[in-house]
Design a protein around this motif. Structure first.
Motif, PDB file in Angstrom:
ATOM      1  N   GLY A   1       0.822  -1.205   0.000  1.00 45.63           N
ATOM      2  CA  GLY A   1       0.000   0.000   0.000  1.00 45.63           C
ATOM      3  C   GLY A   1       0.851   1.246   0.000  1.00 45.63           C
ATOM      4  O   GLY A   1       1.727   1.407  -0.854  1.00 45.63           O
ATOM      5  N   ASP A   2       0.638   2.120   0.983  1.00 40.64           N
ATOM      6  CA  ASP A   2       1.411   3.363   1.043  1.00 40.64           C
ATOM      7  C   ASP A   2       2.623   3.250   1.965  1.00 40.64           C
ATOM      8  O   ASP A   2       3.255   4.260   2.298  1.00 40.64           O
ATOM      9  N   ARG A   3       2.970   2.041   2.378  1.00 40.32           N
ATOM     10  CA  ARG A   3       4.157   1.829   3.206  1.00 40.32           C
ATOM     11  C   ARG A   3       5.310   1.356   2.332  1.00 40.32           C
ATOM     12  O   ARG A   3       5.162   1.100   1.140  1.00 40.32           O
ATOM     13  N   ASN A   4       6.507   1.245   2.921  1.00 42.78           N
ATOM     14  CA  ASN A   4       7.706   0.887   2.177  1.00 42.78           C
ATOM     15  C   ASN A   4       7.749  -0.600   1.836  1.00 42.78           C
ATOM     16  O   ASN A   4       7.149  -1.438   2.521  1.00 42.78           O
ATOM     17  N   VAL A   5       8.496  -0.905   0.776  1.00 41.84           N
ATOM     18  CA  VAL A   5       8.896  -2.280   0.478  1.00 41.84           C
ATOM     19  C   VAL A   5      10.375  -2.381   0.783  1.00 41.84           C
ATOM     20  O   VAL A   5      11.176  -1.588   0.283  1.00 41.84           O
ATOM     21  N   ASP A   6      10.770  -3.356   1.598  1.00 42.26           N
ATOM     22  CA  ASP A   6      12.181  -3.507   1.945  1.00 42.26           C
ATOM     23  C   ASP A   6      12.768  -4.734   1.276  1.00 42.26           C
ATOM     24  O   ASP A   6      12.191  -5.831   1.334  1.00 42.26           O
ATOM     25  N   ILE A   7      13.917  -4.542   0.623  1.00 41.00           N
ATOM     26  CA  ILE A   7      14.687  -5.655   0.059  1.00 41.00           C
ATOM     27  C   ILE A   7      15.634  -6.120   1.161  1.00 41.00           C
ATOM     28  O   ILE A   7      16.672  -5.517   1.413  1.00 41.00           O
TER      29      ILE A   7
END
Length: 206
Positions: free
Chosen positions: A135-141
């Motif tokens: 959604g509007d939160r981060n995606v972390d690799i």
């Protein structure tokens, strides 16, 4: 609003994410314990493990900041395989996790909101699925090194945060090694120094 793609990693002063000889029984590699030990005493980490107590300090605040901002995670299969037993039935992520793999497996639902989905069609597919879930939160690799290098090489990471622990291994699994790690246009965002680690945050200029 497009999700910010981050990579948030603990690393030694000489650039290692783990020591040599990483195996399922030795997930941190030989001598790699200091890379991870600093986080395990923090209150924010212990909360995610269902434990009480722990140290509440600036390091703990930064870890809590990551948890609060992250809506989905992407990781490689080796990171999943070496972490599965340690994370247990209630992993600390509490978000959807997309695992890059060439070995298909049904999705795995854990306690606390963590679901592991195994993605067999590449880094772009995993990232698009993670963005949809975040959604509007981060995606972390989240790692490991090869996975982060693939996303760096493809220009898909927006922000990089390194928790540099005061340790020199001399050998091990290095993050910034090989063509995938070559990127320019880094803009410093924040430096936080504590007795446990130096926390460096950068943004890639588009």
């Amino acid at each position: 609003m497009t999700a910010t793609v981050t990579a948030d990693l603990a690393i030694t002063l000489d650039g290692c994410l783990a020591g040599p000889n990483v195996t399922l029984d030795n997930p941190g590699g030989d001598g790699g314990e200091p890379i991870f030990d600093w986080i395990h005493t923090l209150a924010s980490w212990r909360e995610r493990q269902g434990m009480t107590g722990g140290v509440e300090n600036r390091d703990s605040e930064l870890v809590r900041e990551w948890f609060d901002a992250t809506g989905a995670v992407v990781m490689g299969r080796t990171m999943y395989d070496t972490g599965e037993a340690f994370w247990g039935d209630n992993p600390p992520f509490r978000t959807p996790v997309f695992v890059l793999t060439n070995r298909p497996r049904p999705a795995l639902v854990k306690e606390g909101g963590t679901t592991f989905t195994f993605v067999t069609d590449g880094i772009h597919s995993a990232l698009e699925q993670a963005k949809a879930a975040a959604g509007d939160r981060n995606v972390d690799i989240a790692g490991g090194a090869d996975t982060v290098r693939q996303y760096l090489g493809a220009g898909l990471i927006d922000e990089l945060q390194l928790h540099v622990v005061p340790t020199l291994l001399g050998a091990g699994l290095r993050l910034f090694e090989g063509p995938g790690a070559v990127r320019s246009g880094l803009e410093p965002v924040r430096v936080v120094h504590t007795s446990l680690a130096t926390h460096l945050k950068y943004r890639f200029r588009k």
